[in-house]
Design a protein around this motif. Sequence first.
Motif, PDB file in Angstrom:
ATOM      1  N   THR A 222     -47.466  61.644   4.166  1.00  0.00           N
ATOM      2  CA  THR A 222     -46.856  60.770   3.238  1.00  0.00           C
ATOM      3  C   THR A 222     -45.288  60.825   3.482  1.00  0.00           C
ATOM      4  OG1 THR A 222     -46.459  62.149   1.451  1.00  0.00           O
ATOM      5  CG2 THR A 222     -48.698  61.105   1.414  1.00  0.00           C
ATOM      6  N   ARG A 223     -44.703  59.885   2.946  1.00  0.00           N
ATOM      7  CA  ARG A 223     -43.473  59.722   2.858  1.00  0.00           C
ATOM      8  C   ARG A 223     -42.699  59.427   1.377  1.00  0.00           C
ATOM      9  NH1 ARG A 223     -38.844  57.750   6.212  1.00  0.00           N
ATOM     10  NH2 ARG A 223     -37.738  56.214   5.202  1.00  0.00           N
ATOM     11  N   ILE A 224     -41.802  60.377   0.982  1.00  0.00           N
ATOM     12  CA  ILE A 224     -41.285  60.348  -0.145  1.00  0.00           C
ATOM     13  C   ILE A 224     -40.136  59.230  -0.124  1.00  0.00           C
ATOM     14  CG2 ILE A 224     -39.628  61.607  -1.794  1.00  0.00           C
ATOM     15  CD1 ILE A 224     -41.216  64.128  -0.943  1.00  0.00           C
ATOM     16  N   VAL A 225     -40.303  58.263  -1.148  1.00  0.00           N
ATOM     17  CA  VAL A 225     -39.243  57.334  -1.041  1.00  0.00           C
ATOM     18  C   VAL A 225     -38.376  57.188  -2.084  1.00  0.00           C
ATOM     19  CG1 VAL A 225     -40.751  55.693   0.346  1.00  0.00           C
ATOM     20  CG2 VAL A 225     -41.012  55.901  -1.976  1.00  0.00           C
ATOM     21  N   LYS A 226     -38.529  57.831  -3.127  1.00  0.00           N
ATOM     22  CA  LYS A 226     -37.748  58.008  -4.160  1.00  0.00           C
ATOM     23  C   LYS A 226     -37.832  59.409  -4.945  1.00  0.00           C
ATOM     24  CE  LYS A 226     -36.015  54.935  -7.588  1.00  0.00           C
ATOM     25  NZ  LYS A 226     -36.178  53.739  -8.429  1.00  0.00           N
ATOM     26  N   TYR A 227     -36.871  59.750  -5.469  1.00  0.00           N
ATOM     27  CA  TYR A 227     -37.066  61.076  -6.326  1.00  0.00           C
ATOM     28  C   TYR A 227     -36.478  60.434  -7.782  1.00  0.00           C
ATOM     29  CZ  TYR A 227     -36.972  64.461  -2.556  1.00  0.00           C
ATOM     30  OH  TYR A 227     -37.321  65.391  -1.624  1.00  0.00           O
ATOM     31  N   VAL A 228     -37.652  60.570  -8.760  1.00  0.00           N
ATOM     32  CA  VAL A 228     -37.145  59.775  -9.906  1.00  0.00           C
ATOM     33  C   VAL A 228     -36.567  60.922 -11.084  1.00  0.00           C
ATOM     34  CG1 VAL A 228     -38.716  57.983  -9.710  1.00  0.00           C
ATOM     35  CG2 VAL A 228     -39.618  60.034 -10.418  1.00  0.00           C
TER      36      VAL A 228
ATOM     37  N   VAL B 121     -50.363  76.253  -2.682  1.00  0.00           N
ATOM     38  CA  VAL B 121     -51.127  74.918  -2.335  1.00  0.00           C
ATOM     39  C   VAL B 121     -51.896  75.192  -1.029  1.00  0.00           C
ATOM     40  CG1 VAL B 121     -49.219  74.174  -0.982  1.00  0.00           C
ATOM     41  CG2 VAL B 121     -50.691  72.624  -1.956  1.00  0.00           C
ATOM     42  N   ALA B 122     -53.054  74.874  -1.093  1.00  0.00           N
ATOM     43  CA  ALA B 122     -54.004  74.720  -0.015  1.00  0.00           C
ATOM     44  C   ALA B 122     -53.877  73.268   0.563  1.00  0.00           C
ATOM     45  CB  ALA B 122     -55.580  74.989  -0.464  1.00  0.00           C
ATOM     46  N   MET B 123     -53.458  73.446   2.038  1.00  0.00           N
ATOM     47  CA  MET B 123     -53.501  72.071   2.686  1.00  0.00           C
ATOM     48  C   MET B 123     -54.539  72.197   3.952  1.00  0.00           C
ATOM     49  SD  MET B 123     -49.486  71.066   2.462  1.00  0.00           S
ATOM     50  CE  MET B 123     -48.992  72.378   3.655  1.00  0.00           C
ATOM     51  N   THR B 124     -55.211  71.121   4.187  1.00  0.00           N
ATOM     52  CA  THR B 124     -56.002  70.805   5.347  1.00  0.00           C
ATOM     53  C   THR B 124     -55.110  70.485   6.471  1.00  0.00           C
ATOM     54  OG1 THR B 124     -56.625  68.677   4.614  1.00  0.00           O
ATOM     55  CG2 THR B 124     -57.939  70.126   3.683  1.00  0.00           C
ATOM     56  N   PHE B 125     -55.719  70.642   7.543  1.00  0.00           N
ATOM     57  CA  PHE B 125     -55.170  70.403   8.771  1.00  0.00           C
ATOM     58  C   PHE B 125     -55.987  69.972   9.693  1.00  0.00           C
ATOM     59  CE2 PHE B 125     -55.127  74.914   9.164  1.00  0.00           C
ATOM     60  CZ  PHE B 125     -55.771  75.418  10.317  1.00  0.00           C
ATOM     61  N   ASP B 126     -55.815  69.326  10.849  1.00  0.00           N
ATOM     62  CA  ASP B 126     -56.454  68.988  11.944  1.00  0.00           C
ATOM     63  C   ASP B 126     -56.657  70.340  12.817  1.00  0.00           C
ATOM     64  OD1 ASP B 126     -58.240  67.516  13.754  1.00  0.00           O
ATOM     65  OD2 ASP B 126     -57.031  65.727  13.474  1.00  0.00           O
ATOM     66  N   LYS B 127     -58.011  70.774  13.163  1.00  0.00           N
ATOM     67  CA  LYS B 127     -57.980  71.890  13.734  1.00  0.00           C
ATOM     68  C   LYS B 127     -57.883  71.524  15.268  1.00  0.00           C
ATOM     69  CE  LYS B 127     -60.089  76.142  13.851  1.00  0.00           C
ATOM     70  NZ  LYS B 127     -60.969  77.118  13.080  1.00  0.00           N
TER      71      LYS B 127
ATOM     72  N   ASN C 180     -50.129  69.394  12.254  1.00  0.00           N
ATOM     73  CA  ASN C 180     -50.735  68.305  12.017  1.00  0.00           C
ATOM     74  C   ASN C 180     -51.593  68.737  10.735  1.00  0.00           C
ATOM     75  OD1 ASN C 180     -51.947  70.371  13.645  1.00  0.00           O
ATOM     76  ND2 ASN C 180     -53.774  69.295  14.230  1.00  0.00           N
ATOM     77  N   TRP C 181     -50.902  68.411   9.578  1.00  0.00           N
ATOM     78  CA  TRP C 181     -51.404  68.528   8.385  1.00  0.00           C
ATOM     79  C   TRP C 181     -52.241  67.002   8.073  1.00  0.00           C
ATOM     80  CZ3 TRP C 181     -51.455  73.085   6.542  1.00  0.00           C
ATOM     81  CH2 TRP C 181     -50.352  73.717   6.867  1.00  0.00           C
ATOM     82  N   THR C 182     -53.345  67.231   7.564  1.00  0.00           N
ATOM     83  CA  THR C 182     -54.007  65.991   6.952  1.00  0.00           C
ATOM     84  C   THR C 182     -53.486  66.021   5.426  1.00  0.00           C
ATOM     85  OG1 THR C 182     -56.128  67.473   6.615  1.00  0.00           O
ATOM     86  CG2 THR C 182     -55.993  65.810   8.714  1.00  0.00           C
ATOM     87  N   SER C 183     -54.235  64.914   4.801  1.00  0.00           N
ATOM     88  CA  SER C 183     -53.428  64.850   3.562  1.00  0.00           C
ATOM     89  C   SER C 183     -54.028  65.384   2.289  1.00  0.00           C
ATOM     90  CB  SER C 183     -53.459  63.336   3.312  1.00  0.00           C
ATOM     91  OG  SER C 183     -54.758  62.610   3.434  1.00  0.00           O
ATOM     92  N   ALA C 184     -55.217  66.130   2.392  1.00  0.00           N
ATOM     93  CA  ALA C 184     -55.847  66.880   1.157  1.00  0.00           C
ATOM     94  C   ALA C 184     -54.883  68.056   0.648  1.00  0.00           C
ATOM     95  CB  ALA C 184     -57.424  67.235   1.671  1.00  0.00           C
TER      96      ALA C 184
ATOM     97  N   PRO D   4     -60.699  73.510   7.568  1.00  0.00           N
ATOM     98  CA  PRO D   4     -59.714  74.539   7.924  1.00  0.00           C
ATOM     99  C   PRO D   4     -58.473  74.114   7.179  1.00  0.00           C
ATOM    100  CG  PRO D   4     -59.840  72.706   9.888  1.00  0.00           C
ATOM    101  CD  PRO D   4     -60.946  72.433   8.875  1.00  0.00           C
ATOM    102  N   CYS D   5     -57.990  75.102   6.678  1.00  0.00           N
ATOM    103  CA  CYS D   5     -57.021  74.974   5.656  1.00  0.00           C
ATOM    104  C   CYS D   5     -55.990  76.174   5.645  1.00  0.00           C
ATOM    105  CB  CYS D   5     -57.868  75.091   4.330  1.00  0.00           C
ATOM    106  SG  CYS D   5     -56.978  75.670   2.832  1.00  0.00           S
ATOM    107  N   CYS D   6     -54.882  75.962   5.032  1.00  0.00           N
ATOM    108  CA  CYS D   6     -53.708  76.734   5.094  1.00  0.00           C
ATOM    109  C   CYS D   6     -53.167  76.880   3.686  1.00  0.00           C
ATOM    110  CB  CYS D   6     -52.712  76.398   6.041  1.00  0.00           C
ATOM    111  SG  CYS D   6     -51.011  77.474   5.914  1.00  0.00           S
TER     112      CYS D   6
END
Lengths: 1131, 360
Positions: A1019-1025, A880-886, A805-809, A855-857
């Motif tokens: 997020t959702r990747i909608v396009k590779y540019v 990359v450090a990513m936050t998640f919902d503990k 359950n990642w959060t977006s930060a 909390p972060c990974c």
Amino acid sequence: MPGKLKAKIVAGRHLPVMDRASDLTDAFVEVKFGNTTFKTDVYPKSLNPQWNSEWFKFEVDDEDLQDEPLQITVLDHDTYSANDAIGKVYIDIDPLLYSEAASVISGWFPIYDTIHGIRGEINVLVKVELFNDLNRFRQSSCGVKFFCTTSIPKGYRAAIVHGFVEELVVNEDPEYQWIDRIRTPRASNEARQRLIFLMSGELQRKIGLKVLEMGGNAVVGYLQCFDLEGESGLVVRAIGTACTLEKLSSGSGTHTHPNTAPASNACNSPSKDGKEPVFGEDLPSSSGPSTPFRALPTSSSSPPPFSPSKPCSRQSSSSDTDLSLTPKTEMTQSPRLRPGIFLCPSSPILSTDTLSLPGSGTLGCGHYSGLRATTPPPLASTHSDSALLRKSVSFTEDLLLAASGMGSGSMGKDAGPLKTLLRQQTQTALEQREFPFFTLTSFPSGFLLHVGGVVSARSVKLLDRIHNPDEPETRDAWWEEIRQEIKSHAKALGCHAVVGYSESTSICEEVCILSASGTAAILNPRYMREGCLDLGGSDQRFEDPSPSSCGFCHIPYDELNMPFPAQLTYCFHCRRQKVPDVLFTTIDLPSDAAIAGKGCFIQARLCRLKKKGQGEANATAISNQLPFMEYELHTQLMNKLKLRSMNALFGLRIQISVGENMLLGLASATGVYLTALPAPGGIQIAGKTPGDLNTEQHILNIQKRINDTIAKNKEFYEVNPPDLTEEVVGSPIPEPRLRSRLFRSHSESSDELSELDLSHGKKDAFVLEVDDTDAVEDIHSLLTDASPPKGFYSCNTETMPGIYNWTSALQMFTSVRVLRLSNANLSNQALNKVFTDLCENLLKSFYFKLRSMIPCCLSHLVFSVAVPEEDLIQVAVTAVAMTFDKDQTQEKPAEKPITKGCSEAEDQLQFSLELCTDSSSINSQSSSKNSGVPESSHLSTRDRCSTWLELLRLKAHTIRRGSVKTSRRTQSLAHSVSSLEHSSPLTEGRSRSLRSSRSFGGSSVSVVKMTPLSFLPGTRIVKYVGIINMFFIRETTSLREEGGVSGFLHSFVAEVFAMVRAHVAALGGNAVVSYSMKDCVLMENPNKNQCQCLINVSGDAVIYIRETDQEVTGSTANIGLSCTSSADGAT
Amino acid sequence: MAVELDVFVGNTIIMSEEVYQLWLDGYTVNDAVKVRMEGGVLDEFDAKVDVVLSDTMDQYRTFQMCERLLHSPTKLANQLLFQIPPHRQATLIERYYAFDDVFVREVLGKKLSKGTKKDLDDISAKTGVMLKSCRRQFDNFKRVFKVVEELKGPLVENIRQHFLLSDKLARDYAAIVFFANNRFETGKRKLQYLTFQDLAFCAGQLINNWTVGAVDNMVEDMDVDLDKDFLQELKELKVLITDKDLLDQHKRYKHLCLDGKLSTLFGKQRLLMRWRLISRGLVNIATKLTNTKDVRDFFIDLVEKFIEPCRSDHWTAADMKLYLTHYTNSAHILDTFKYQVVWDRYMGVIKSCIFKMYHD
């Protein structure tokens, strides 16, 4: 096939003051492509010039479009003396060459100077008009998409995974040319930058050609590296996995699929074109990757001499067919081809090559084979044997190959019967596709059946001057040799494929260590049979008796004829098949694997002194050390794994770097507890002399500490296997007497070792001998490895096992540390300690710096070590450090994998679902997103989807050239549909509006996220540019003034980030995924107050939208609007 | 085992406000580390000195690289080198341009020149603000002064737009610029008791009422220079003390109003004496303002001519307010007095300045 490149210089800002007297600048711009140069007018006396130039038009071949960068130079006009350069911008226009990606490059680019860094910004517009005539004999490969991402990119499905592609290009390094003595450092740096841009463009084009030949339209897991070989030249090489990708566009699917050529929708014009070769053009291209007889070292003399797709036989056959069918290809290929010559020498050269060194600089020694799967394998013994074996076998293979090559070649003359024949051959070839390599690290469920273990090969070479850059045969041969070895290792493990494959080098002076590693695996036989990978298909669930949660753990090899000693048990999950006690892999944890607890970053570090040496003696010394280093690293990994009571490693990456007086080994991986595998035993300490009371006490102490650590780790990582039966739980402290000992001294022969291993009981514990000084070190390092502070987790894989359950930060970072060893006479142990501390301290300081994110990974921790100079150790880390919902993490660790698997599958499913359902079912789809897809619909759609695929492929054969039109039509259809209908990937309209608002809107800079992962949480990747692949050099002659080496590098890294972000933004993207820093070469000379640094970065530029946005907004048009307005509002 | 190089760069800028403040305050890296370690916040994280040191170094380097951009804050928003979230940008700027009242009190009204810069050592020693910080603050003043000098339009608004400062800070800078431009004397011992905020308030009053900008808002230097015409007109107020009739009338009216309202119990005689003195003083200040030298002494004059006498009589602030109000108003009733507008414009400012400057 020409194209028209247009560029417009709009404005500049923040320019540096070039005229001291007026504190202003008279700037003008030179725009150069190939050999054509245009100039803007001089904009006098301004630091923010508005050139607003006309459109500069370059009419060029698309081959050049691929190879050359657009070069923009900003200068200060000077009436009396020469104009001063302010700086340059190189723009890779490759992203404009495929129809789906960006249509215009527009934005502010930092003006970069290799001496001064960023000096202001320039606003540029670039467009390409490509005349889409589909000449299939071209040398260009416009339209082949490149992805750094090592999985199937989001929003795509892989119709076919063709297999391994590779290529390398060599050139003289401008830094080492005679002219470098008389030109300025700036000129030399720029020559180098430009050359590397050119080379990587060329490389990409060549790889693209191979992909087209194979019938693919994309390269996934594209890994490009530079080898700065100094005097002997500059090598740019790349590997990747060729695929036929289809865009999953929810909007377009509904109508197009049944009748209008879906092929054109899926694989745009180039692939359309490329599809033909599979059947029409030549056999080898398709048989290539599958052919069991691989090309041999030095066997082919063409510059792309070896690839699975181009074994030497292919060369002959295709040259024949080319002669008859494709005059243009023949033209360009002929200078490289030497039909008749190359087949014969190949075999003799091969035999000599591995034995001695026929001037190629090869040292026969040092092919170290590591079968790394379970307990330490019998390394030394297999080593020489396999080498011998390989030689003889490959010889015969070569003959075979020659024969078949001739055969197909002669058939090529006859077009009619040829086709059917070729088709047959293709099919058989596909069936024989025994050793494909895949650079991918994560796969859709069902693709990977069994995993054997890590296979790796290293070889030490002496560099020699590359005499003819057009024929880099020695380099090719070296890699060929290594790949061959990897292949045979995989075979020994009973596997027919290698996944998570990667290659690397380490160079010190004239010595070069080539390394390759991957994970031996068995892929879905269905895929093998049909040659088509329907990733959405779940049929294998019927065929494959083993559930996907544990299936990949089941041993692929024969139980009675094991390639190495291992303790097998029945799978703890299904109880039907055997599993090893420990599993090491280089891939990511499969999304549906059953695990307990969380994952954990595990690192083994090793530092070994080496005598300084020269030439062959030096190379021999190094290659003699290699096996021991690997062995030791392996043991360390094993110990640390057990200390964390885990039983599997994913994402294993072993790097061995060579310096003048030492060798560094660094193995990083992510430990996991797989519930299918038996619980790991504890670690047992044993003394050699049991009588001594003191020692006894000491040992007891250590033992206690170890047991405590294990218990603590278990708690920290929440490793609580769900159903631990009595039988499974081995007591952490087994009775010492009953245990056989694992001797760690190197003099011990590995045969003995394996025998001892075999005698281990089922519930074995690892035994460490304390009297061994190495072991003391080991134990020490084991216990000093601090676990991350509370709230932190770390891993080096794409996703952290156990956290969903990642959060977006997120915060991507690069950190570099260089340590100078003050004491030259260090012992191995002391050196090890220093190195270990260096790595540990780095981790500690990451935790500290990022503590606000808890909390972060820390994900995708990639360490790379180097020995830039004597007594210097350099470690560079990108992560990359990513936050998640503990809170949620604790709730559903068991449930999550399933939903996760679904969400993974969702991407692929979405298309098929919408194909088969009306818009009314969209609701059900969105609901299924949450609940997991109902099994029934799941299957039916997949079935339908796969039949549809067959259709697609048939269509592809019948539809020939007129594809331009069809593809257009489907595209426009796609647009209208998507704009009308619900959530669909970004339409052109949106990206354009985004872009325009950015480029002309004014001041505010759009945020560009960067991550080494293939996704952005929430997020959702909608396009590779487009792919980002950039190389920068920075040099200074005033090191102290710039804050020393740290200050210098700090600003350089920041500048590199800035330039990456600017390019991404100019392409219309708002994030970079799969970002990586391939190289960071730092050369300093503090005495002269000088320093030079080279950095190479790559990644995929993407457009993402927030997941919530997507649900809320009904149509993309709205998103586009809201985006523009918000952007406008901000400006 | 020396760490030769140690760098940590994030895609988004990594900074802690605490370290930023330490940097702004002029702490060296080592001192900053010490402060952080003593701060105790790090205890829970079990951070070792080397870890804190490395972190501090990274941030200091980042700030140093940012400093160039902070000199023209508008660049910070559209530069590409650092990716800084908008709220962070605002913090960076606001903090960078923040200053110590103690320090600014010292340089207020001084010429922002190299000469003054040389004295910063002494100021640093006197105020306890580190020299580095003094330099930054001084350079900020100078930079703002230089930019605003040549701009048209309202001073505060110009500062806010060019330096992206908050309203409060922009007003303070306006005051500093105003003081520096008019070179008001603030350093005398008699004025020492005034804080920067007192003076800044007065400057605000002067800017709003006495400058060219108060009349016409599209002139260069409109808010920096005092309205010459107005100053000229002030001379006319002389009648209040020279014209015997007016003086007496004025006095009478005021006495009528004030009778019995002042809390201080003065003898009528004493009040009368004071009145003459005070009135003369205030009008004298007004009439002399055409002279640049006397403009500089404006605050001293106020203190000497008005505040000190009142204080020696132990007037309360309330009394003074009352007194001044009536003093101003009573002039309105004088039938022969023709300079009502000028008088109001003058007394309005004087009143509020004195209110602010009169500390009990």
